[in-house]
Design a protein around this motif. Structure first.
Motif, mmCIF file in Angstrom:
data_model
loop_
_atom_site.group_PDB
_atom_site.id
_atom_site.type_symbol
_atom_site.label_atom_id
_atom_site.label_comp_id
_atom_site.label_asym_id
_atom_site.label_seq_id
_atom_site.Cartn_x
_atom_site.Cartn_y
_atom_site.Cartn_z
ATOM 1 N N MET A 1 0.829 -1.219 0.000
ATOM 2 C CA MET A 1 0.000 0.000 0.000
ATOM 3 C C MET A 1 0.850 1.250 0.000
ATOM 4 S SD MET A 1 -3.144 0.909 -0.139
ATOM 5 C CE MET A 1 -4.204 2.282 0.127
ATOM 6 N N ASN A 2 1.905 1.168 0.799
ATOM 7 C CA ASN A 2 2.820 2.325 0.844
ATOM 8 C C ASN A 2 3.494 2.553 -0.494
ATOM 9 O OD1 ASN A 2 2.222 2.861 3.484
ATOM 10 N ND2 ASN A 2 3.829 1.523 4.303
ATOM 11 N N ILE A 3 3.805 1.448 -1.187
ATOM 12 C CA ILE A 3 4.465 1.566 -2.497
ATOM 13 C C ILE A 3 3.513 2.237 -3.483
ATOM 14 C CG2 ILE A 3 5.396 0.263 -4.455
ATOM 15 C CD1 ILE A 3 6.339 -1.843 -2.455
ATOM 16 N N LYS A 4 2.199 1.877 -3.452
ATOM 17 C CA LYS A 4 1.220 2.450 -4.369
ATOM 18 C C LYS A 4 1.055 3.946 -4.141
ATOM 19 C CE LYS A 4 -3.554 1.851 -5.906
ATOM 20 N NZ LYS A 4 -4.823 1.091 -5.687
ATOM 21 N N LYS A 5 0.995 4.320 -2.848
ATOM 22 C CA LYS A 5 0.881 5.743 -2.539
ATOM 23 C C LYS A 5 2.112 6.524 -3.014
ATOM 24 C CE LYS A 5 -2.190 5.391 1.512
ATOM 25 N NZ LYS A 5 -2.306 5.629 2.961
ATOM 26 N N SER A 6 3.265 5.916 -2.875
ATOM 27 C CA SER A 6 4.513 6.580 -3.291
ATOM 28 C C SER A 6 4.530 6.832 -4.801
ATOM 29 C CB SER A 6 5.718 5.718 -2.894
ATOM 30 O OG SER A 6 6.914 6.299 -3.332
ATOM 31 N N ILE A 7 4.069 5.819 -5.555
ATOM 32 C CA ILE A 7 4.039 5.967 -7.019
ATOM 33 C C ILE A 7 3.058 7.059 -7.424
ATOM 34 C CG2 ILE A 7 3.417 4.827 -9.174
ATOM 35 C CD1 ILE A 7 4.462 2.209 -7.927
ATOM 36 N N LEU A 8 1.861 7.084 -6.806
ATOM 37 C CA LEU A 8 0.862 8.088 -7.142
ATOM 38 C C LEU A 8 1.358 9.501 -6.825
ATOM 39 C CD1 LEU A 8 -2.430 6.355 -5.892
ATOM 40 C CD2 LEU A 8 -1.793 6.873 -8.251
ATOM 41 N N LEU A 9 2.100 9.609 -5.723
ATOM 42 C CA LEU A 9 2.630 10.914 -5.336
ATOM 43 C C LEU A 9 3.627 11.439 -6.382
ATOM 44 C CD1 LEU A 9 2.819 13.185 -3.250
ATOM 45 C CD2 LEU A 9 4.576 11.823 -2.064
ATOM 46 N N ARG A 10 4.458 10.501 -6.828
ATOM 47 C CA ARG A 10 5.456 10.910 -7.835
ATOM 48 C C ARG A 10 4.792 11.317 -9.159
ATOM 49 N NH1 ARG A 10 9.962 6.105 -6.990
ATOM 50 N NH2 ARG A 10 10.555 6.696 -4.841
ATOM 51 N N VAL A 11 3.745 10.580 -9.531
ATOM 52 C CA VAL A 11 3.039 10.906 -10.777
ATOM 53 C C VAL A 11 2.385 12.277 -10.668
ATOM 54 C CG1 VAL A 11 1.089 10.287 -12.247
ATOM 55 C CG2 VAL A 11 2.664 8.506 -11.451
ATOM 56 N N ARG A 12 1.777 12.521 -9.537
ATOM 57 C CA ARG A 12 1.124 13.815 -9.357
ATOM 58 C C ARG A 12 2.133 14.970 -9.382
ATOM 59 N NH1 ARG A 12 -2.718 11.483 -4.526
ATOM 60 N NH2 ARG A 12 -4.320 10.558 -5.897
ATOM 61 N N LEU A 13 3.286 14.738 -8.751
ATOM 62 C CA LEU A 13 4.328 15.782 -8.755
ATOM 63 C C LEU A 13 4.855 16.045 -10.173
ATOM 64 C CD1 LEU A 13 6.369 14.855 -5.535
ATOM 65 C CD2 LEU A 13 4.972 16.905 -5.903
ATOM 66 N N SER A 14 5.032 14.981 -10.925
ATOM 67 C CA SER A 14 5.513 15.129 -12.311
ATOM 68 C C SER A 14 4.493 15.890 -13.148
ATOM 69 C CB SER A 14 5.772 13.753 -12.933
ATOM 70 O OG SER A 14 6.790 13.080 -12.227
ATOM 71 N N PHE A 15 3.212 15.533 -12.973
ATOM 72 C CA PHE A 15 2.157 16.217 -13.723
ATOM 73 C C PHE A 15 2.119 17.702 -13.384
ATOM 74 C CE2 PHE A 15 -2.261 17.665 -14.046
ATOM 75 C CZ PHE A 15 -2.492 17.410 -15.385
ATOM 76 N N LEU A 16 2.304 17.988 -12.067
ATOM 77 C CA LEU A 16 2.287 19.371 -11.624
ATOM 78 C C LEU A 16 3.442 20.167 -12.259
ATOM 79 C CD1 LEU A 16 1.034 21.562 -9.831
ATOM 80 C CD2 LEU A 16 2.501 20.754 -7.953
ATOM 81 N N VAL A 18 5.113 19.455 -15.077
ATOM 82 C CA VAL A 18 4.862 19.621 -16.509
ATOM 83 C C VAL A 18 3.825 20.709 -16.750
ATOM 84 C CG1 VAL A 18 3.926 18.497 -18.562
ATOM 85 C CG2 VAL A 18 5.536 17.264 -17.088
ATOM 86 N N SER A 19 2.776 20.728 -15.900
ATOM 87 C CA SER A 19 1.730 21.737 -16.048
ATOM 88 C C SER A 19 2.286 23.143 -15.834
ATOM 89 C CB SER A 19 0.590 21.482 -15.052
ATOM 90 O OG SER A 19 0.000 20.222 -15.313
ATOM 91 N N LEU A 20 3.160 23.259 -14.834
ATOM 92 C CA LEU A 20 3.770 24.563 -14.578
ATOM 93 C C LEU A 20 4.647 25.018 -15.754
ATOM 94 C CD1 LEU A 20 4.728 24.183 -10.793
ATOM 95 C CD2 LEU A 20 2.987 25.702 -11.773
ATOM 96 N N ILE A 21 5.431 24.082 -16.305
ATOM 97 C CA ILE A 21 6.296 24.418 -17.451
ATOM 98 C C ILE A 21 5.440 24.831 -18.645
ATOM 99 C CG2 ILE A 21 7.912 23.469 -19.142
ATOM 100 C CD1 ILE A 21 9.050 21.737 -16.882
ATOM 101 N N ALA A 22 4.366 24.074 -18.888
ATOM 102 C CA ALA A 22 3.492 24.391 -20.015
ATOM 103 C C ALA A 22 2.851 25.753 -19.834
ATOM 104 C CB ALA A 22 2.424 23.314 -20.163
ATOM 105 N N ALA A 23 2.402 26.019 -18.582
ATOM 106 C CA ALA A 23 1.781 27.316 -18.312
ATOM 107 C C ALA A 23 2.784 28.442 -18.538
ATOM 108 C CB ALA A 23 1.240 27.346 -16.878
ATOM 109 N N THR A 24 4.047 28.183 -18.124
ATOM 110 C CA THR A 24 5.099 29.207 -18.314
ATOM 111 C C THR A 24 5.341 29.468 -19.794
ATOM 112 O OG1 THR A 24 6.167 28.513 -16.248
ATOM 113 C CG2 THR A 24 7.492 29.799 -17.818
#
Length: 701
Positions: A1-16, A18-24
């Motif tokens: 469970m901890n591994i799944k949460k860790s992966i989701l956190l990393r994906v969300r951070l990466s998306f954030l 990329v979104s910031l770079i695109a917005a810039t």
């Protein structure tokens, strides 16, 4: 469970992230387009659109008779803007245009040209160089009738880029004199010296930078049109120039000489009619024009015997000699301090008159006279050099004129031997042009004029500037001295070292020159030969100088090497100039040279007066003596007593053999003689004591 949460956190951070770079990125794009758009558009225009200089058409160079010596011809590079014009025009004409381009240039097939044009249009290119080969104006006119091209720049996109090229209709004739100017503004000759007039004023036009770094001209209302350069009209005569170059080249090749130069000048005006400079090519075969030996510092040399004319001018102006005086040149060798002066003739000339010293070009005779009269006051001799302006440049119109070199009596390098050697053209340096200007002044009655080669600067029919003949010095010597020098120069051709160029058609006056070459501080067996003079001698119209350096073979003297070139040039000019021929014929009449008349310079006064009276020659005598000698003053002969009755050896030079024998044998002398003609010299000096039955030897000539 901890591994799944860790992966989701990393994906969300990466998306954030990329979104910031695109917005810039979107923000920056918006800022550039909306806020900074004008700034970047202006910068793009500044980079791709520029006002660039448009070169003016260079002025023409003409000869005196209007023949073109140099002009700028328009050549064109053919390009086009494939984006201009309708598709119908391109489609209907591209095949025919491609065929014509292929046939005209011959470098690629019609299909290749068609593909190149269509590909450029499809790619949106606005500038396409069809061929880098430049075409002429007539070829341009032909192309303007071709399909597509006939629609012009705005309808068919054709671009004829004008490129001016310098063209010489007479090829290399007067090549060094006409000269050149390169892109770095370095040059020689007229092109360089008169560049400020010839170049005109450049204009300015709008150009667009396109792919490949090329610049395409655009039409703009703000364009500044270029102002074409002025034309210059020279004094050169293409016919005389051709004659001069041909005669010089022939002799250079015949004698395998290092280089040579010729200048021909009009006596009254100082107009240069021809300048030729030819030097052996580096490979040792053929000759070309590389340096201006006639005018520039490369031509500064020790002139040799042509400088003797200046020495004679100084002696005659001092009034301490006359042309009938005798000079003992001995065996042709004379020692000045620690150096020996030598004559060209082995064994020397013995006793000569001053006139004969000059005509035979005796080094010993000239240097002895100069040393005697100026040795204690060399500054006085130098004043005569300054008076005729030989010590300074002439201010010639071509840039790079050589500066003469003369030692100064107060300098450390002035020695006791300097003056004797200077008197015969050594230990000094002048250019051929400076020597010619001096000789031209003698031909011109003593008036020293500045040589000029450009007489007019104009644009169309409007004259901007005109160069009139300029007098540097109105009189370089007295009229008497000038007349004597003229007769001396004529005598050199009639009886002296240049008698090989004497002719019966017209008269020549001049002086030969031969100088040993100084190399590495020592004089060698190489010679610098020259001849300076003018013609016709009685009414001079042209003066000229010929110099030839290091000729090979025997008799490497000015009379054998340079004088024949002068004669060939003079012959051809005389044959072409009908006015000179008419003047010569009109003024040709039996004359008596007052400097050499009477040929019997001494004799019985009654016989001599009868001869002069019958020939209409003014002569005067107030004495009572039977035997006389002649002197000349103010174009009249004055008889002076010849004291043959004195108890000493009489002077019989100039007498007929009959008179000489009569006088000498009555004195008790035994006469032996050799030769024919009048008495030229006698073995016993006049005024010396003698004994009865002593032998006296007479030399006749």
């Amino acid at each position: 469970m901890n591994i799944k949460k860790s992966i989701l956190l990393r994906v969300r951070l990466s998306f954030l992230v990329v979104s910031l770079i695109a917005a810039t990125i979107f923000y920056r794009i918006g800022t550039i387009q909306l806020v900074e758009g004008e700034k970047w558009r202006q910068m793009s225009e500044d980079i791709n659109l520029q006002y660039r200089p448009v070169k003016a058409t260079r002025g023409n160079i003409y000869s005196a008779d209007g023949s073109l010596l140099a002009t700028s011809l328009p050549f064109y590079r053919v390009a086009m803007d494939p984006s201009i014009g309708s598709g119908t025009t391109l489609k209907s004409g591209v095949d025919s245009l491609s065929i014509k381009l292929s046939r005209f240039y011959g470098d690629r097939s019609a299909a290749s040209y068609k593909r190149m044009i269509l590909d450029a249009r499809n790619q949106g290119k606005k500038y396409l160089i069809l061929n880098r080969k430049q075409i002429g104006y007539q070829e341009k006119l032909e192309m303007m009738t071709w399909p597509i091209f006939r629609e012009g720049r705005m309808g068919g996109g054709v671009i004829f880029e004008k490129i001016d090229k310098r063209y010489r209709p007479f090829k290399n004739l007067a090549g060094r004199t006409v000269g050149f100017l390169n892109e770095d503004q370095y040059g020689v000759g007229l092109e360089y010296s008169f560049n400020e007039y010839l170049e005109g004023r450049n204009g300015e036009a709008l150009f667009q930078k396109i792919a490949g770094g090329s610049w395409k001209p655009l039409h703009d209302a703000e364009d500044i049109k270029p102002t074409d350069g002025y034309d210059i009209v020279t004094t050169l005569d293409v016919n005389i120039q051709d004659v001069a170059e041909s005669a010089l080249l022939r002799q250079l090749m015949n004698k395998d000489a290092a280089y040579g130069a010729v200048i021909v000048m009009e006596v009254n005006t100082g107009h240069i009619k021809a300048i030729a400079n030819l030097q052996k090519n580096k490979n040792g075969y053929g000759y070309g024009e590389y340096y201006n030996f006639a005018v520039a510092e490369q031509g500064l040399t020790e002139p040799g015997s042509t400088f003797k004319l200046l020495s004679m001018l100084a002696l005659l102006e001092e009034g301490k000699i006359n042309l009938q005086d005798s000079i003992d040149t001995g065996n042709g060798t004379y020692k000045f301090y620690d150096r020996f002066m030598r004559d060209a003739r082995n064994g020397g000339y013995g006793k000569l008159t001053v006139r004969e010293v000059f005509e035979k070009s005796s080094n010993v005779g000239i240097s002895k006279m100069i040393h005697e009269h100026f040795g204690h006051q060399p500054h006085r001799f130098m004043e005569y050099i300054k008076n005729v302006k030989l010590d300074q440049p002439l201010g010639f119109q071509l840039k790079g004129e050589g500066v003469p070199y003369f030692k100064k009596p107060e300098a450390n390098d002035w020695y006791g031997t300097t003056l004797p050697w200077m008197s015969i053209g050594y230990e000094l340096k002048v250019t051929p042009l400076q020597t010619l200007a001096f000789y031209n002044a003698i031909a011109n009655g003593g008036k020293l004029v500045k040589p000029i080669i450009v007489k007019e600067i104009s644009r169309g029919n409007v004259v901007e500037k005109r160069f009139q003949p300029e007098t540097i010095k109105r009189k370089i010597a007295s009229e008497k001295t000038i007349n004597q020098l003229q007769r001396l120069l004529k005598g050199v051709v009639d009886r002296g070292t240049a008698r090989n160029i004497k002719n019966e058609t017209y008269s020549i006056a001049g002086k030969t020159g031969t100088a040993q070459k100084l190399e590495n501080g020592r004089y060698t067996q190489k010679y610098f030969t020259s001849f300076a003079g003018y013609f016709p001698a009685d009414q001079p119209k042209y003066s000229a100088i010929i110099v030839i350096d290091s000729p090979k073979g025997f008799n490497a003297y000015g009379g054998d090497i340079s004088a024949p070139v002068f004669r060939e040039i003079a012959d051809k000019i005389y044959a072409q100039d009908m006015a000179v021929q008419e003047n010569e014929r009109a003024n040709k009449q039996p004359e008596v040279d007052l400097e050499t008349f009477p040929y019997i310079r001494a004799g019985n006064v009654e016989e001599l007066r009868m001869i002069c009276n019958s020939m209409g020659i003014s002569n005067h005598y107030s004495g009572n003596e039977t035997w006389v000698q002649s002197t000349v003053s103010n174009k009249a002969i004055h008889w002076v007593s010849n004291a043959v009755e004195a108890p000493t050896v009489p002077d019989v030079t100039g007498m007929t053999l009959r008179d000489a024998i009569y006088i000498l044998e009555n004195k008790g002398l035994r006469v032996q003689y050799s030769g024919r003609g009048r008495v030229a010299s006698q073995s016993l000096s006049k005024g010396s004591a003698f004994r009865k039955d002593q032998v006296i030897k007479l030399t006749l000539s």
